[in-house]
Design a protein around this motif. Structure first.
Motif, short mmCIF file in Angstrom:
data_model
loop_
_atom_site.label_atom_id
_atom_site.label_comp_id
_atom_site.label_asym_id
_atom_site.label_seq_id
_atom_site.Cartn_x
_atom_site.Cartn_y
_atom_site.Cartn_z
N VAL A 272 -9.45 12.24 24.90
CA VAL A 272 -8.76 11.00 24.55
C VAL A 272 -7.27 11.34 24.41
CG1 VAL A 272 -9.13 11.26 22.05
CG2 VAL A 272 -8.72 8.99 23.01
N SER A 273 -6.44 10.45 24.91
CA SER A 273 -5.00 10.64 24.84
C SER A 273 -4.32 9.28 24.80
CB SER A 273 -4.48 11.42 26.05
OG SER A 273 -5.05 12.70 26.13
N CYS A 274 -3.09 9.25 24.30
CA CYS A 274 -2.33 8.02 24.20
C CYS A 274 -0.97 8.23 24.83
CB CYS A 274 -2.18 7.62 22.73
SG CYS A 274 -1.38 6.03 22.47
N SER A 275 -0.57 7.29 25.69
CA SER A 275 0.70 7.41 26.39
C SER A 275 1.38 6.05 26.49
CB SER A 275 0.49 7.94 27.82
OG SER A 275 0.06 9.27 27.81
N GLU A 276 2.65 6.10 26.85
CA GLU A 276 3.36 4.90 27.24
C GLU A 276 3.26 4.82 28.76
OE1 GLU A 276 7.59 2.82 26.45
OE2 GLU A 276 7.68 4.79 27.40
N TRP A 277 2.68 3.74 29.25
CA TRP A 277 2.43 3.55 30.68
C TRP A 277 3.39 2.50 31.22
CZ3 TRP A 277 -1.01 7.00 32.40
CH2 TRP A 277 -1.91 7.54 31.48
N THR A 278 3.91 2.74 32.41
CA THR A 278 4.85 1.81 33.04
C THR A 278 4.33 1.43 34.42
OG1 THR A 278 6.70 2.79 31.85
CG2 THR A 278 7.23 1.49 33.82
N GLY A 279 4.37 0.14 34.69
CA GLY A 279 3.94 -0.35 35.99
C GLY A 279 4.02 -1.86 36.07
N VAL A 280 3.20 -2.42 36.92
CA VAL A 280 3.18 -3.85 37.21
C VAL A 280 1.87 -4.43 36.69
CG1 VAL A 280 3.25 -5.56 39.08
CG2 VAL A 280 4.53 -3.43 39.30
N ARG A 281 1.97 -5.60 36.09
CA ARG A 281 0.74 -6.28 35.65
C ARG A 281 -0.08 -6.61 36.90
NH1 ARG A 281 0.45 -8.96 30.64
NH2 ARG A 281 -0.80 -10.51 31.71
N LEU A 282 -1.38 -6.36 36.85
CA LEU A 282 -2.25 -6.69 37.98
C LEU A 282 -2.22 -8.18 38.25
CD1 LEU A 282 -4.23 -6.02 40.18
CD2 LEU A 282 -6.03 -5.82 38.45
N SER A 283 -2.07 -8.98 37.22
CA SER A 283 -2.00 -10.43 37.41
C SER A 283 -0.82 -10.82 38.30
CB SER A 283 -1.92 -11.15 36.06
OG SER A 283 -0.77 -10.75 35.34
N THR A 284 0.28 -10.09 38.23
CA THR A 284 1.44 -10.34 39.09
C THR A 284 1.07 -10.13 40.55
OG1 THR A 284 2.98 -9.69 37.34
CG2 THR A 284 3.81 -9.64 39.60
N LEU A 285 0.38 -9.05 40.84
CA LEU A 285 -0.03 -8.75 42.22
C LEU A 285 -1.05 -9.76 42.72
CD1 LEU A 285 -0.35 -4.87 41.98
CD2 LEU A 285 1.61 -6.23 42.74
N LEU A 286 -1.95 -10.17 41.85
CA LEU A 286 -2.97 -11.15 42.25
C LEU A 286 -2.35 -12.52 42.54
CD1 LEU A 286 -5.88 -10.06 39.92
CD2 LEU A 286 -5.62 -9.60 42.37
N ARG A 287 -1.29 -12.86 41.81
CA ARG A 287 -0.56 -14.10 42.13
C ARG A 287 0.07 -14.01 43.51
NH1 ARG A 287 0.94 -14.00 36.80
NH2 ARG A 287 3.00 -13.16 37.25
N GLU A 288 0.59 -12.84 43.86
CA GLU A 288 1.22 -12.64 45.16
C GLU A 288 0.24 -12.86 46.31
OE1 GLU A 288 4.48 -11.75 46.19
OE2 GLU A 288 4.99 -12.31 44.14
N VAL A 289 -1.01 -12.41 46.14
CA VAL A 289 -1.99 -12.54 47.22
C VAL A 289 -2.74 -13.87 47.17
CG1 VAL A 289 -2.27 -10.05 47.49
CG2 VAL A 289 -3.83 -11.31 45.97
N GLY A 290 -2.75 -14.55 46.03
CA GLY A 290 -3.46 -15.82 45.89
C GLY A 290 -4.96 -15.61 45.83
N ILE A 291 -5.56 -15.88 44.70
CA ILE A 291 -6.99 -15.67 44.51
C ILE A 291 -7.76 -16.91 44.95
CG2 ILE A 291 -8.78 -15.18 42.79
CD1 ILE A 291 -6.49 -14.01 41.05
N LYS A 292 -8.80 -16.72 45.75
CA LYS A 292 -9.64 -17.84 46.17
C LYS A 292 -10.58 -18.23 45.03
CE LYS A 292 -9.48 -17.09 51.12
NZ LYS A 292 -10.25 -16.85 52.35
N PRO A 293 -11.02 -19.50 44.99
CA PRO A 293 -11.85 -19.98 43.89
C PRO A 293 -13.16 -19.20 43.68
CG PRO A 293 -11.01 -21.83 45.16
CD PRO A 293 -10.63 -20.59 45.91
N ALA A 294 -13.72 -18.64 44.72
CA ALA A 294 -14.99 -17.91 44.59
C ALA A 294 -14.83 -16.53 43.95
CB ALA A 294 -15.64 -17.77 45.96
#
Length: 187
Positions: free
Chosen positions: A94-116
């Protein structure tokens, strides 16, 4: 090649584990990945399948958050009645860190999620193509696609150049060497 190292918890100060001391666990060795050619593909039940280069990902809005990761096997020997001689041997996955990146929700908005769409299959670029399913609701909530740890690039053993981070879920869901997200309707 299977490998693991444990964090020296007894010798740490504060809550942040230095990157070089963060536990590691891998089942198929540590791949060598060139960040200049590495891409993250997002496809499946999306409107616009896309490939994100590392350069493009780093141009998107980023966040930095402190989260711990714990291997599902942490303290396993102790639960079987044979604890390690030190806290590192018993609980060092087990370890704890400060992580930096992009929210996955941001990327999913870019691709557009289909209703299914209901789930996401995350796959790593390691030799075993380690993959885990994540409910879409979790992916949209707090999952990150990270390229930084404690103010520096991820280390190879931590998924360089890109990994998923699923806060609050066992470590193997935070897929390292992330190269593909397949949006699907089932786990």
């Amino acid at each position: 090649m299977t490998g693991a190292s444990r964090s020296p918890l007894l010798d740490q100060f504060g809550i942040i584990t230095p990157s070089a001391l963060h536990f590691e666990r891998h089942h198929s060795g540590v791949p060598t990945i060139d960040p200049a050619t590495h891409e993250l593909a997002i496809h499946g039940l999306v409107e616009r399948p896309l490939r994100f280069t590392m350069r493009l990902l780093k141009r998107l809005p980023s966040v930095s958050r402190i989260h711990f990761i714990e291997c599902g096997g942490n303290a396993g020997p102790e639960h079987r009645g044979s604890p390690g001689a030190t806290v590192q041997q018993s609980h060092g996955l087990v370890s704890c860190s400060e992580w930096t990146g992009v929210r996955l929700s941001t990327l999913l908005r870019e691709v557009g999620i289909k209703p299914a769409a209901r789930w996401i299959l995350a796959e790593g670029a390691d030799a075993s193509r380690h993959a885990r399913s994540i409910p879409l609701a979790k992916a949209l909530d707090d999952v990150l696609v990270v390229y930084g740890q404690n103010g520096e690039a991820l280390r190879p053993e931590q998924g360089y150049p890109l990994r998923l981070l699923a806060p609050g879920w066992e470590g193997n869901v935070s897929v390292k060497w992330l190269h593909r997200l397949h949006v699907i309707d089932h786990p």
